[in-house]
Scaffold this motif. Structure first.
Motif, PDB file in Angstrom:
ATOM      1  N   TYR A  11      -8.039 -16.794 -37.137  1.00 38.36           N
ATOM      2  CA  TYR A  11      -8.990 -16.345 -36.118  1.00 38.36           C
ATOM      3  C   TYR A  11      -8.922 -14.839 -35.876  1.00 38.36           C
ATOM      4  O   TYR A  11      -9.910 -14.247 -35.418  1.00 38.36           O
ATOM      5  N   TYR A  46     -17.906 -20.076 -33.370  1.00 37.19           N
ATOM      6  CA  TYR A  46     -17.114 -21.018 -34.160  1.00 37.19           C
ATOM      7  C   TYR A  46     -16.983 -22.350 -33.417  1.00 37.19           C
ATOM      8  O   TYR A  46     -15.995 -23.063 -33.542  1.00 37.19           O
ATOM      9  N   GLY A  47     -18.005 -22.641 -32.624  1.00 38.31           N
ATOM     10  CA  GLY A  47     -17.996 -23.887 -31.855  1.00 38.31           C
ATOM     11  C   GLY A  47     -18.611 -25.034 -32.635  1.00 38.31           C
ATOM     12  O   GLY A  47     -19.055 -24.881 -33.779  1.00 38.31           O
ATOM     13  N   GLY A  65      -9.772 -21.531 -25.237  1.00 40.07           N
ATOM     14  CA  GLY A  65     -10.023 -21.032 -26.591  1.00 40.07           C
ATOM     15  C   GLY A  65     -11.395 -20.393 -26.636  1.00 40.07           C
ATOM     16  O   GLY A  65     -12.270 -20.783 -27.406  1.00 40.07           O
ATOM     17  N   ASP A  89      -7.734 -17.311 -24.359  1.00 37.62           N
ATOM     18  CA  ASP A  89      -7.533 -17.388 -25.802  1.00 37.62           C
ATOM     19  C   ASP A  89      -6.215 -16.674 -26.080  1.00 37.62           C
ATOM     20  O   ASP A  89      -5.790 -15.825 -25.307  1.00 37.62           O
ATOM     21  N   ARG A  90      -5.560 -17.021 -27.189  1.00 38.02           N
ATOM     22  CA  ARG A  90      -4.298 -16.324 -27.439  1.00 38.02           C
ATOM     23  C   ARG A  90      -4.432 -15.307 -28.563  1.00 38.02           C
ATOM     24  O   ARG A  90      -3.459 -14.682 -28.959  1.00 38.02           O
ATOM     25  N   ASN A  91      -5.650 -15.124 -29.033  1.00 39.07           N
ATOM     26  CA  ASN A  91      -5.846 -14.235 -30.166  1.00 39.07           C
ATOM     27  C   ASN A  91      -6.387 -12.883 -29.689  1.00 39.07           C
ATOM     28  O   ASN A  91      -7.473 -12.805 -29.133  1.00 39.07           O
ATOM     29  N   GLY A 119      -3.534 -16.248 -23.387  1.00 36.84           N
ATOM     30  CA  GLY A 119      -2.606 -17.331 -23.059  1.00 36.84           C
ATOM     31  C   GLY A 119      -2.734 -18.470 -24.050  1.00 36.84           C
ATOM     32  O   GLY A 119      -3.689 -18.532 -24.834  1.00 36.84           O
ATOM     33  N   ILE A 121      -3.353 -22.373 -24.512  1.00 39.79           N
ATOM     34  CA  ILE A 121      -4.027 -23.364 -23.667  1.00 39.79           C
ATOM     35  C   ILE A 121      -3.133 -24.561 -23.343  1.00 39.79           C
ATOM     36  O   ILE A 121      -3.391 -25.283 -22.402  1.00 39.79           O
ATOM     37  N   GLN A 122      -2.075 -24.763 -24.116  1.00 41.34           N
ATOM     38  CA  GLN A 122      -1.161 -25.858 -23.805  1.00 41.34           C
ATOM     39  C   GLN A 122      -0.091 -25.408 -22.795  1.00 41.34           C
ATOM     40  O   GLN A 122       0.767 -26.192 -22.427  1.00 41.34           O
ATOM     41  N   ASN A 174     -14.754 -25.594 -26.643  1.00 40.85           N
ATOM     42  CA  ASN A 174     -15.680 -25.797 -27.746  1.00 40.85           C
ATOM     43  C   ASN A 174     -14.939 -25.626 -29.072  1.00 40.85           C
ATOM     44  O   ASN A 174     -14.706 -24.501 -29.529  1.00 40.85           O
ATOM     45  N   CYS A 175     -14.509 -26.756 -29.630  1.00 44.08           N
ATOM     46  CA  CYS A 175     -13.907 -26.778 -30.960  1.00 44.08           C
ATOM     47  C   CYS A 175     -12.543 -26.085 -31.022  1.00 44.08           C
ATOM     48  O   CYS A 175     -12.300 -25.286 -31.919  1.00 44.08           O
TER      49      CYS A 175
HETATM   50  C1  LIG Z   1     -12.835 -22.613 -33.606  1.00 36.30           C
HETATM   51  S1  LIG Z   1     -12.606 -21.207 -32.575  1.00 36.30           S
HETATM   52  C2  LIG Z   1     -13.725 -21.578 -31.242  1.00 36.30           C
HETATM   53  C3  LIG Z   1     -14.004 -20.360 -30.408  1.00 36.30           C
HETATM   54  C4  LIG Z   1     -15.055 -20.557 -29.314  1.00 36.30           C
HETATM   55  N1  LIG Z   1     -14.709 -21.657 -28.441  1.00 36.30           N
HETATM   56  C5  LIG Z   1     -16.431 -20.765 -29.902  1.00 36.30           C
HETATM   57  O1  LIG Z   1     -17.069 -21.765 -29.540  1.00 36.30           O
HETATM   58  O2  LIG Z   1     -16.870 -19.919 -30.697  1.00 36.30           O
HETATM   59  C6  LIG Z   1     -10.998 -21.530 -31.887  1.00 36.30           C
HETATM   60  C7  LIG Z   1     -10.490 -20.478 -30.885  1.00 36.30           C
HETATM   61  O3  LIG Z   1      -9.389 -21.046 -30.180  1.00 36.30           O
HETATM   62  C8  LIG Z   1      -8.318 -20.127 -30.143  1.00 36.30           C
HETATM   63  N2  LIG Z   1      -7.086 -20.928 -30.066  1.00 36.30           N
HETATM   64  C9  LIG Z   1      -6.642 -21.830 -30.979  1.00 36.30           C
HETATM   65  N3  LIG Z   1      -5.522 -22.421 -30.549  1.00 36.30           N
HETATM   66  C10 LIG Z   1      -5.245 -21.878 -29.326  1.00 36.30           C
HETATM   67  C11 LIG Z   1      -4.210 -22.077 -28.370  1.00 36.30           C
HETATM   68  N4  LIG Z   1      -3.240 -22.966 -28.585  1.00 36.30           N
HETATM   69  N5  LIG Z   1      -4.233 -21.363 -27.230  1.00 36.30           N
HETATM   70  C12 LIG Z   1      -5.222 -20.467 -27.006  1.00 36.30           C
HETATM   71  N6  LIG Z   1      -6.236 -20.216 -27.873  1.00 36.30           N
HETATM   72  C13 LIG Z   1      -6.250 -20.926 -29.013  1.00 36.30           C
HETATM   73  C14 LIG Z   1      -8.473 -19.313 -31.411  1.00 36.30           C
HETATM   74  O4  LIG Z   1      -7.820 -18.076 -31.277  1.00 36.30           O
HETATM   75  C15 LIG Z   1      -9.984 -19.204 -31.524  1.00 36.30           C
HETATM   76  O5  LIG Z   1     -10.483 -18.102 -30.816  1.00 36.30           O
END
Ligand SMILES: C[S@@+](CC[C@H](N)C(=O)[O-])C[C@H]1O[C@@H](n2cnc3c(N)ncnc32)[C@H](O)[C@@H]1O
Length: 252
Positions: A11, A46-47, A65, A89-91, A119, A121-122, A174-175
Motif C-alpha cells: 500500500y 482500492y475499495g 483503513g 490507516d497505518r500507512n 494507527g 485498526i486492531q 471498505n476492503c
Molecule cells: C485495500 S486498501 C482500501 C483503502 C480504502 N478503504 C479504499 O476504499 O480505497 C487497504 C487500506 O487499509 C490499510 N490497512 C491495512 N491493514 C491495516 C491495519 N491493520 N491497520 C490500519 N490500516 C490498515 C492499508 O494501508 C490500505 O490503505
C-alpha cells in the motif's frame, strides 16, 4: 516477510502509483459527492463497495483503513457541519495522499470535519504518534526496557487513546478487514465494539468466500496483500460480529 510487512509495502507503493490489480471499486457512487474529491484520490480507490451509504447527517464516523480518504470525503458531506469523520490507516504514504486532499475538499464543500490518524485498526487504543515520540527518548536494549515499553503502551491506551471508548456513531470499512492477520481478528472486533456508541452502527464492505482458503494461498503474500486470500468465510462473518457482542447483523 510477515503478512503485515507485505501489506505495508504494497500500500505504500499503491499510494504513490495506482495499482490496477488492487482495484475493484463499485461504480454507483453519488457523482455529486465525488465532485469535490481530487483525481489522485479517486484514482486510488482500492475499495470493493460503498459503506458510506449507511452514514447519516450528524454522525461521528470512523473509517478503518481509510487509504486515500475517498470514503471519508464522501461521508464528510453526508454528516455535514454537525458531524465528524476520522480516518485511521497505518500507512504513511496513504495518509499523506489523504492529507494532501483534505484542505482541497474542505474548501470546496465548506466542511472542515475530516481528520486522519495513524494507527492499527486492531489496536485503536494505541496512538502511534505518541508511541513514536516516547520511543525517540527510550532505547529498547534489555528486558527492563521492554517492560517499560509495555507499561507506556498500557498508559497511552488508557489515558490518551487514539479512539475513545463509546465515541463513534458508525464505523465504516471498505476492503480492509480481510488484510488483518487471522491472529489479530478477535482483537479487531473487540476494538470495534469498544469504540462504537451503544446503539451505534458498523457498515463493512469486504471480500468474502464460500469455502476455506487453503493454507498455501494464505501464505502467499501477493494474494494476501491483494485482498484475496484473507477473505472471510461468508457464512461465518455474522458469527464473528456476534462473538464480539454485536446484534442485528445483516449481509446486504
Ligand atoms: C485495500 S486498501 C482500501 C483503502 C480504502 N478503504 C479504499 O476504499 O480505497 C487497504 C487500506 O487499509 C490499510 N490497512 C491495512 N491493514 C491495516 C491495519 N491493520 N491497520 C490500519 N490500516 C490498515 C492499508 O494501508 C490500505 O490503505
Amino acid at each position: 516477510m510477515s503478512v503485515n510487512q507485505a501489506v505495508q509495502e504494497r500500500y505504500s507503493a499503491a499510494a504513490q502509483e495506482f495499482e490496477l490489480a488492487l482495484c475493484c471499486p463499485v461504480a454507483n457512487y453519488d457523482k455529486a459527492l465525488l465532485e469535490p474529491i481530487p483525481d489522485e484520490v479517486l484514482e486510488r480507490d482500492y475499495g470493493c463497495g460503498d459503506p458510506s451509504r449507511f452514514v447519516e447527517a450528524g454522525d461521528t464516523v470512523l473509517d478503518l483503513g481509510s487509504g486515500g480518504g475517498k470514503i471519508c470525503f464522501i461521508a464528510s458531506q453526508i454528516v455535514g457541519a454537525a458531524g465528524k469523520v476520522i480516518g485511521v490507516d497505518r500507512n504513511r504514504e496513504m495518509l499523506e495522499l489523504a492529507e494532501r486532499a483534505r484542505p482541497q475538499v474542505a474548501e470546496k464543500t465548506g466542511f472542515n470535519n475530516v481528520e486522519f490518524r495513524i494507527g492499527n485498526i486492531q489496536d485503536l487504543g494505541l496512538n502511534l504518534n505518541l508511541m513514536e515520540t516516547w520511543l525517540a527518548d527510550h532505547e529498547i536494549k534489555q528486558r527492563e526496557d521492554l517492560l517499560a515499553l509495555e507499561a507506556e503502551q498500557k498508559r497511552l491506551r488508557k489515558e490518551q487513546p487514539l479512539i475513545e471508548d463509546n465515541s463513534i456513531d458508525i464505523v465504516l470499512s471498505n476492503c480492509v478487514l480481510n488484510l488483518v492477520g487471522e491472529e489479530d481478528r478477535h482483537q479487531l472486533f473487540k476494538e470495534l465494539f469498544r469504540v462504537v456508541k451503544r446503539g451505534g452502527r458498523v457498515a463493512i464492505s469486504d471480500i468474502v468466500c464460500d469455502e476455506d482458503v487453503p493454507q498455501h494461498l494464505k501464505d502467499n503474500d501477493e494474494l494476501w496483500s491483494g485482498c484475496i486470500s484473507g477473505a472471510f468465510r461468508e457464512d461465518k462473518f455474522l458469527e464473528v460480529f456476534a462473538d464480539a457482542d454485536f446484534y442485528g447483523v445483516e449481509l446486504v
